[in-house]
Design a protein around this motif. Structure first.
Motif, PDB file in Angstrom:
ATOM      1  N   UNK A  68       0.830  -1.192   0.000  1.00 14.93           N
ATOM      2  CA  UNK A  68       0.000   0.000   0.000  1.00 14.93           C
ATOM      3  C   UNK A  68       0.866   1.244   0.000  1.00 14.93           C
ATOM      4  N   UNK A  69       0.339   2.341  -0.517  1.00 13.54           N
ATOM      5  CA  UNK A  69       1.133   3.553  -0.629  1.00 13.54           C
ATOM      6  C   UNK A  69       2.114   3.447  -1.780  1.00 13.54           C
ATOM      7  N   UNK A  70       3.198   4.205  -1.679  1.00 14.27           N
ATOM      8  CA  UNK A  70       4.135   4.309  -2.790  1.00 14.27           C
ATOM      9  C   UNK A  70       5.563   4.297  -2.259  1.00 14.27           C
ATOM     10  N   UNK A  71       6.472   3.785  -3.079  1.00 13.20           N
ATOM     11  CA  UNK A  71       7.875   3.747  -2.707  1.00 13.20           C
ATOM     12  C   UNK A  71       8.654   4.614  -3.686  1.00 13.20           C
ATOM     13  N   UNK A  72       9.369   5.609  -3.157  1.00 17.57           N
ATOM     14  CA  UNK A  72      10.173   6.527  -3.954  1.00 17.57           C
ATOM     15  C   UNK A  72      11.639   6.179  -3.764  1.00 17.57           C
ATOM     16  N   UNK A  73      12.394   6.230  -4.838  1.00 18.59           N
ATOM     17  CA  UNK A  73      13.771   5.746  -4.812  1.00 18.59           C
ATOM     18  C   UNK A  73      14.705   6.735  -5.494  1.00 18.59           C
ATOM     19  N   UNK A  74      15.855   6.950  -4.879  1.00 21.97           N
ATOM     20  CA  UNK A  74      16.977   7.607  -5.532  1.00 21.97           C
ATOM     21  C   UNK A  74      18.066   6.565  -5.719  1.00 21.97           C
ATOM     22  N   UNK A  75      18.742   6.604  -6.849  1.00 22.50           N
ATOM     23  CA  UNK A  75      19.787   5.622  -7.058  1.00 22.50           C
ATOM     24  C   UNK A  75      20.525   5.829  -8.363  1.00 22.50           C
ATOM     25  N   UNK A  76      21.571   5.054  -8.525  1.00 20.46           N
ATOM     26  CA  UNK A  76      22.377   5.041  -9.740  1.00 20.46           C
ATOM     27  C   UNK A  76      23.236   3.788  -9.682  1.00 20.46           C
ATOM     28  N   UNK A  77      23.942   3.500 -10.771  1.00 23.36           N
ATOM     29  CA  UNK A  77      24.801   2.314 -10.814  1.00 23.36           C
ATOM     30  C   UNK A  77      26.141   2.611 -10.155  1.00 23.36           C
ATOM     31  N   UNK A  78      26.082   3.024  -8.881  1.00 30.30           N
ATOM     32  CA  UNK A  78      27.272   3.477  -8.153  1.00 30.30           C
ATOM     33  C   UNK A  78      27.516   2.669  -6.890  1.00 30.30           C
ATOM     34  N   UNK A  79      26.980   1.469  -6.831  1.00 33.18           N
ATOM     35  CA  UNK A  79      27.076   0.715  -5.579  1.00 33.18           C
ATOM     36  C   UNK A  79      28.061  -0.441  -5.693  1.00 33.18           C
ATOM     37  N   UNK A  80      27.725  -1.581  -5.102  1.00 36.29           N
ATOM     38  CA  UNK A  80      28.680  -2.666  -4.919  1.00 36.29           C
ATOM     39  C   UNK A  80      29.167  -3.277  -6.225  1.00 36.29           C
TER      40      UNK A  80
END
Length: 513
Positions: free
Chosen positions: A291-303
């Motif tokens: 329920x509700x919404x999921x907002x995401x910040x990201x980029x291909x900068x991780x592991x």
């Protein structure tokens, strides 16, 4: 007695299958690497049939190594990476390779849309910013450069839906995948005709799949899929969801007090909201299965940046580690741990798969006195700082969430040293969920709910997710990370200015965008 569920998770680097009991305990897991194909500059693709074979082999392996009879499997469900694209004909056969969300072929198209004003108008329709690997953006590129594809295609589909289609013949999708594809009005949870019109892909609207609940049973395992996987024909298959949502559910993220971080192929940093109409448009956004919404910040900068370093630079060290029963990750953690109290001014910029404004990847500040552990520590920290930049943007604005704890998943969460760095650098307690394959566990929760093992999905999440370890921010490191993060961000901007404005880089970008 049907007392077990299986989750499949097809991510950026691995396709995994994991077997769980109804309390969420992982009983067995099998992994298969996903081969990345590079048919052109900036292209990242995948053979869909090979991915299906990998998934089927992994399911068969978990049954074999666990000794669980197929008759005990109550249901199976699938998660997969978001965005990217798969296109199939009337018989469910792929009409071209699948496209992975790290693909950058459409970068010039996004730039063109920015200049023309289409980007901002289109972003408002789908309640998120546009990026190169968005399914909607890729459709725009394919429509322009592969015009014959439309006539060959019966349906656009996404990673997890392609795999579920091979299990059942059903190629529908759910709101979470449709949202992260950048093709729906997230609030209305339906395909956005205005977006298709703005993007010049209106003929593709008729090729879009139906959208249904993530926890719904959509069919049973076919005879062909049963032969490939070892499952019983007719085993219920639940629709599933995108990996971002699956990992958040498996982490026990149920309200706005929790910040979900997944440190894997992508830096994925997410918060929950009651409305998708945010003052700061997020990188990606979708309806959340709870329920509700999921907002995401990201980029291909991780592991994935560490994975590159281990594969390209430390291959010999990995071989030596295997000789005494340790993994290369054990070796890395040991080396970082040895030097965690040493002075370390090295900066790592985790932009191997693209940085902000063309900022280059690399190490800065190396000296002859530094050791391998110092370099690895800088890589760990640089990836954490990239996450922190994303988190700072995610938590900006008057309607941003105000989390009090981080739920950390992904490869970095398996390292206590790295998890502590996240707590120290971001300044919030970190809780690491128990279990290794959280994407698979998230859709196992959907599978259990879909066949009635729990009265609701929230009940399944509360019963099947467990915190495994806890890390408090250390006051003694606060000043160190604050100063180093400030240098990291300032240097990133300086590198972007210098690198992005060079004529050499501009020529290279024509071949890599």
């Amino acid at each position: 007695m049907r007392d077990c569920v299986i989750g499949i998770d097809a991510g950026g680097t691995m396709t995994k299958a994991a077997l769980f009991d109804l309390a969420g305990n992982e009983l067995a897991c099998a992994r298969r690497p996903n081969e990345m194909l590079f048919p052109g500059p900036g292209f990242t693709e995948r053979d869909p049939d090979r991915m299906w074979r990998s998934a089927a082999e992994a399911v068969r392996e978990v049954l074999e190594i666990s000794g669980i009879l197929p008759s005990r499997i109550a249901a199976i469900s699938v998660a997969g990476y978001g965005s990217g694209l798969y296109v199939v004909d009337r018989d469910g056969r792929p009409v071209r390779n699948g496209i992975v969300s790290t693909d950058s072929r459409a970068a010039q198209l996004v730039d063109e849309w920015r200049r023309s004003g289409i980007h901002d108008r289109a972003a408002a329709e789908i309640q998120q910013r546009l990026f190169n690997g968005h399914s909607g953006v890729l459709l725009g590129w394919l429509h322009r450069f592969e015009p014959g594809l439309l006539g060959k295609s019966a349906s656009v589909t996404f990673c997890k839906d392609f795999l579920r289609g091979r299990l059942t013949g059903d190629y529908s999708t759910d709101p979470s995948d449709a949202g992260i594809a950048g093709l729906i009005d997230v609030e209305k949870q339906d395909w956005s005709r205005p977006f298709f019109d703005l993007a010049g892909i209106l003929p593709w609207l008729d090729k879009m799949p139906s959208i249904g609940p993530s926890e719904a049973v959509v069919g049973g395992v076919t005879a062909g899929a049963a032969a490939a996987t070892g499952l019983l024909e007719g085993t219920p298959v639940v629709r599933g969801c995108v990996d971002v949502s699956a990992a958040a559910m498996a982490s026990g993220v149920v309200d706005q007090s929790q910040l979900s971080i997944v440190a894997g192929t992508f830096s994925i940093n997410s918060t929950l909201h009651v409305s998708p109409r945010l003052s700061t448009l997020p990188f990606i956004q979708s309806p959340y299965p709870l329920g509700g919404f999921i907002a995401t910040e990201g980029a291909a900068t991780s592991a994935s940046n560490l994975e590159w370093f281990l594969r390209k630079v430390l291959d010999g060290e990995g071989a030596r580690a295997a000789l005494d029963g340790r993994t290369i990750y054990d070796v890395c953690n040991e080396l970082v741990g040895r030097g965690v109290d040493r002075e370390n001014g090295i900066l790592f910029f985790p932009f191997l798969f693209g940085g902000p404004r063309s900022a280059p990847a690399g190490l800065l500040g190396l000296r002859a006195t530094h050791e391998l552990g110092d370099v690895l520590r800088a890589i760990y920290e640089g990836i954490v700082y990239a996450h922190r930049e994303d988190v700072d943007r995610l938590l900006s604005g008057p309607d941003a969430a105000r989390p009090t704890v981080i739920r950390l998943a992904g490869g970095a969460s398996r390292s206590p040293i790295w998890a502590q760095f996240f707590a120290d650098a971001i300044g919030l307690p970190v809780e690491v969920p128990a279990g290794g394959e959280l994407g698979a566990l998230g859709v196992a929760m959907l599978a259990a709910t879909g066949v009635g093992a729990y009265p609701s999905l929230i009940d399944a999440v509360k019963a099947m997710s467990h915190v495994g370890s806890h890390f408090e921010p250390r006051e003694a490191t606060r000043e160190y990370h604050a100063e180093k993060f400030a240098r990291y961000t300032a240097t990133t901007h300086a590198l972007a200015d210098a690198w992005g404005n060079s004529s050499t880089t501009k020529r290279l970008n024509r071949f890599t965008a």
